[in-house]
Design an enzyme around this catalytic site. Structure first.
Site, PDB file in Angstrom:
ATOM      1  N   THR A 187       0.844  -1.180   0.000  1.00  0.00           N
ATOM      2  CA  THR A 187       0.000   0.000   0.000  1.00  0.00           C
ATOM      3  C   THR A 187       0.889   1.243   0.000  1.00  0.00           C
ATOM      4  O   THR A 187       1.975   1.241   0.564  1.00  0.00           O
ATOM      5  CB  THR A 187      -0.870  -0.002   1.268  1.00  0.00           C
ATOM      6  OG1 THR A 187      -1.784  -1.091   1.190  1.00  0.00           O
ATOM      7  CG2 THR A 187      -1.649   1.292   1.432  1.00  0.00           C
ATOM      8  N   ARG A 215     -14.414  -6.908  -0.768  1.00  0.00           N
ATOM      9  CA  ARG A 215     -13.789  -6.552   0.500  1.00  0.00           C
ATOM     10  C   ARG A 215     -13.274  -5.116   0.443  1.00  0.00           C
ATOM     11  O   ARG A 215     -12.685  -4.684  -0.533  1.00  0.00           O
ATOM     12  CB  ARG A 215     -12.628  -7.510   0.801  1.00  0.00           C
ATOM     13  CG  ARG A 215     -11.860  -7.200   2.104  1.00  0.00           C
ATOM     14  CD  ARG A 215     -10.612  -6.400   1.875  1.00  0.00           C
ATOM     15  NE  ARG A 215      -9.822  -6.200   3.107  1.00  0.00           N
ATOM     16  CZ  ARG A 215      -8.701  -5.486   3.178  1.00  0.00           C
ATOM     17  NH1 ARG A 215      -8.225  -4.923   2.085  1.00  0.00           N
ATOM     18  NH2 ARG A 215      -8.063  -5.341   4.335  1.00  0.00           N
ATOM     19  N   ASP A 218      -8.835  -0.709   5.173  1.00  0.00           N
ATOM     20  CA  ASP A 218      -8.744   0.484   6.012  1.00  0.00           C
ATOM     21  C   ASP A 218      -8.451   1.754   5.231  1.00  0.00           C
ATOM     22  O   ASP A 218      -8.797   2.855   5.667  1.00  0.00           O
ATOM     23  CB  ASP A 218      -7.639   0.297   7.057  1.00  0.00           C
ATOM     24  CG  ASP A 218      -6.260   0.232   6.410  1.00  0.00           C
ATOM     25  OD1 ASP A 218      -5.482   1.182   6.570  1.00  0.00           O
ATOM     26  OD2 ASP A 218      -5.966  -0.774   5.742  1.00  0.00           O
ATOM     27  N   THR A 237      -0.627   1.769   7.000  1.00  0.00           N
ATOM     28  CA  THR A 237      -0.464   0.627   6.113  1.00  0.00           C
ATOM     29  C   THR A 237      -0.278  -0.627   6.951  1.00  0.00           C
ATOM     30  O   THR A 237       0.162  -0.564   8.098  1.00  0.00           O
ATOM     31  CB  THR A 237       0.748   0.819   5.180  1.00  0.00           C
ATOM     32  OG1 THR A 237       0.899  -0.340   4.348  1.00  0.00           O
ATOM     33  CG2 THR A 237       2.038   1.018   5.970  1.00  0.00           C
ATOM     34  N   LYS A 239      -2.142  -4.555   7.997  1.00  0.00           N
ATOM     35  CA  LYS A 239      -3.307  -5.439   7.968  1.00  0.00           C
ATOM     36  C   LYS A 239      -4.556  -4.607   8.218  1.00  0.00           C
ATOM     37  O   LYS A 239      -4.833  -4.165   9.329  1.00  0.00           O
ATOM     38  CB  LYS A 239      -3.151  -6.548   9.007  1.00  0.00           C
ATOM     39  CG  LYS A 239      -1.959  -7.457   8.728  1.00  0.00           C
ATOM     40  CD  LYS A 239      -1.842  -8.592   9.724  1.00  0.00           C
ATOM     41  CE  LYS A 239      -0.648  -9.494   9.388  1.00  0.00           C
ATOM     42  NZ  LYS A 239      -0.486 -10.605  10.360  1.00  0.00           N
TER      43      LYS A 239
END
Length: 319
Positions: A187, A215, A218, A237, A239
């Site tokens: 990311t 999906r 964040d 950045t 999970k």
């Protein structure tokens, strides 16, 4: 007080054995994008313009998981997402589920400036992109051979792969694209503050390998992966689900606002105490021109610079 800028290219289990052919192109891109951002700030461009410009450049680089380099869903498709936010006004825009837009970050800014909304997704976001005349390309442009291989390996391992996931023993036995912890590319994000204390943040991603269709992570969630106010600007950045649960970006601002913590104190607390170990990293700047890059993962591709001449680039923790 002075200008400052920081950017990231993803956090996760990045082993020190990452081969030069995987590491060097990303470092070179971060260095180039940092130079672009610094030049823009020195030319008195607004922080909002700066973060959009830098993230566009990162989206155009196939070495990171955003725009051209976005990884694939379980169906072998791309679903890109992005978010941008102005600290002074708290105006923001976000997009998800993009399949043809070359620069999702620019579409998120158009959502902020041209609609009464904050967040557009999937077919509605694609229709808005066409209405605004932003650059789009056929879906095949975003589906690279490297990411097809990443998806194949993820399916064989029966898992989703987050930013820089270490390979399984089975994968380690093969000489594949996922070797040396390179099962996913990162990311991207950028934060900036000008000499007047104006702040902005931008984040963009393709999600993670083998994610379920539909999906949302964040990155486009205001206060989770992306947030800015009059005190600070944050781009996270790692999970996504963990970052959303911890409201990482907003918690940094809240600790500064309600507890009076400094930028470094607030980010350290959120990364060390709120986000589970091994799940998150962030870059942040304050209205005072401070900059910090915190992570609780093995590593995070990152770079920063300030008006007083300080600069840093790294992957793993500084010794």
């Amino acid at each position: 007080m002075g200008w400052a800028i920081a950017l990231h290219g993803g956090a996760g289990d990045i082993p020190v054995t990452l081969p030069p052919e995987r590491r060097v192109p990303r470092e070179a891109t971060l260095r180039r994008c940092l130079d672009i951002g610094v030049a823009a700030l020195q030319s008195k461009h607004s922080p909002l313009d700066v973060v959009e410009l830098v993230v566009r450049e990162l989206e155009n680089c196939p070495h990171f998981n955003a725009g051209r380099g976005s990884v694939l869903t379980s169906d072998g498709t791309v679903e890109m997402e992005a978010c941008i936010m102005d600290g002074k006004t708290k105006k923001c825009g976000a997009v998800s589920g993009l399949t043809t837009v070359v620069n999702p970050i620019s579409l998120s800014r158009l959502v902020m400036e041209k609609t009464p909304h904050i967040y557009l997704a999937f077919d509605g976001a694609e229709a808005f992109a066409k209405e605004q005349g932003v650059e789009t390309l056929d879906r095949s442009h975003f589906i690279t051979s490297e990411n097809i291989e990443r998806l194949k390996q993820a399916k064989e391992a029966n898992r989703v792969q987050l930013d820089y996931t270490l390979p399984t023993p089975k994968e380690q036995a093969k000489e594949t694209i996922v070797a040396d912890g390179d099962s996913q590319i990162g990311t991207v994000g950028c934060v900036a503050v000008d000499s007047d204390g104006n702040l902005a943040t931008a984040t963009s991603t393709g999600g993670f390998v083998n994610k379920m269709v539909g999906r949302i992570g964040d990155t486009p969630i205001i206060g989770a992966g992306t947030y800015a106010n009059s005190l600070c600007a944050v781009s996270a950045t790692g999970k996504g689900e963990a970052i959303m649960r911890a409201t990482v970006a907003r918690d940094v601002a809240a600790l500064m606002e309600y507890k009076g913590l400094s930028l470094k104190e607030a980010t350290a607390y959120v990364i060390e105490e709120c986000a589970p170990k091994g799940t998150a990293g962030l870059v942040a700047v304050s209205a005072k021109g401070e900059v910090t890059m915190q992570f609780n993962t093995t590593g995070m591709f990152r770079a920063c610079a300030t008006e007083d001449g300080y600069s840093e680039m790294g992957i793993w923790p500084s010794v």
